[in-house]
Scaffold this motif. Sequence first.
Motif, PDB file in Angstrom:
ATOM      1  N   ASP A   9      -7.941 -12.288 -38.677  1.00 52.32           N
ATOM      2  CA  ASP A   9      -8.104 -11.593 -37.312  1.00 52.32           C
ATOM      3  C   ASP A   9      -9.672 -12.313 -37.000  1.00 52.32           C
ATOM      4  N   HIS A  14      -0.012 -12.683 -30.125  1.00 52.76           N
ATOM      5  CA  HIS A  14       0.030 -12.568 -30.221  1.00 52.76           C
ATOM      6  C   HIS A  14       0.750 -10.897 -29.818  1.00 52.76           C
ATOM      7  N   HIS A  58       0.507 -10.503 -35.223  1.00 52.14           N
ATOM      8  CA  HIS A  58       0.841  -9.543 -35.809  1.00 52.14           C
ATOM      9  C   HIS A  58       2.759  -8.844 -35.419  1.00 52.14           C
ATOM     10  N   HIS A 111      -4.181 -16.973 -39.369  1.00 45.54           N
ATOM     11  CA  HIS A 111      -4.999 -16.004 -38.101  1.00 45.54           C
ATOM     12  C   HIS A 111      -6.490 -15.706 -38.164  1.00 45.54           C
TER      13      HIS A 111
HETATM   14 ZN    ZN Z   1      -5.449 -11.896 -33.543  1.00 47.47          ZN
END
Ligand code: ZN
Length: 340
Positions: free
Chosen positions: A278, A197, A223, A17
């Motif tokens: 991220d 997401h 997430h 990710h």
């Molecule tokens: Zn992300």
Amino acid sequence: MSKMDQYISQMPKAELHVHIEGTLEPELKFQLAERNNIKLPYHTVEEMRAAYGFDDLPSFLKVYYEGMSVLLTQTDFYDLTLAYFKKCVEQNVIYAELFFDPQAHMVRGVSFDTVIQGIRRAQLEAEERWDVKSQLIMCFLRDMDAASAQDALEASIPYKDWIVGVGLDSDEAGNPPIKFKEVFRNARNEGYKLTMHCDVDQMSSVDHIWQTLNEIGVDRIDHGVNSLEDEALCRELVKRKMVLTVCPISNGYVTQSRKTAEVKKMLEKGMRVTINSDDPAYFPGYMNENLIATQRDAGLTKQDVTTLVKNAFSGSWLSDTEKQIMLSQLHTYSETTQVS
Ligand code: ZN
Ligand code: ADE
């Protein structure tokens, strides 16, 4: 550096990710701005970093999209992606699945071809020079309409062999997974893997996670920390062996907490949680910093840390053969490396 930090730093790792546009460090942003004759509203790197005053998802996204204005040519995307792979080498990340946001570039007049050719060139070079492997995941922007996502899907078809899956990112408020049900069905029919997401502490986080399972049929969730609020949902995720890509340092910026106690809870429940960076140029910390912060905050054992990394290799979208090779590399490392 403690033995545990050393163990984490030198461990062979996978990242599932990371938004390639979110790896655009201020120094490179300045270089690209100069090359492309773009005037930035800052004079120095320090000034730019100081302006990163976000504290929730929309305020982060504003800065993130503004930053992209310097990415115009194939070479810009190549430089951006190669810089990320250099970080991978420094951090012993041997495999990465990279998100990219084609719509955010197409609306600025930058073609799909420009974006993907630049990224692809860096991928091939990183594999050749450093043996860092990677695959691409194309994300749709959920705050744009489904027709625009469908256009991006169609633009991707000539490059299908270079893309392993599709994802969904950007502002979740009022943009549930179901809005993209048809586009994701079409993407599945094209042979793409599916992820979405489910950002942290959103208005309807738990409902959205259920939708990804029951309406979309995702292969992975990005997430998804709020699943812990619903026991039945946790059981379902365990039953489906669903992989969740959690990003602690990012969580610390867009919510009030890094959610590292939640990572431990997920491990205890047998959920397949992984740790990721991220947007590391904006939420400072690449893979090692994220794993070290999680281990410290939550008091994770060597076995916990190893499980997090194992989940990333086994939950990746590599072939079974490639997964086995990387998993055995990890196994040998963990068997031969002491932390105390
Ligand atoms: Zn992300
Ligand atoms: N786009 C880039 N980073 C993102 C994030 N953390 N959440 C949603 N969309 C994003």
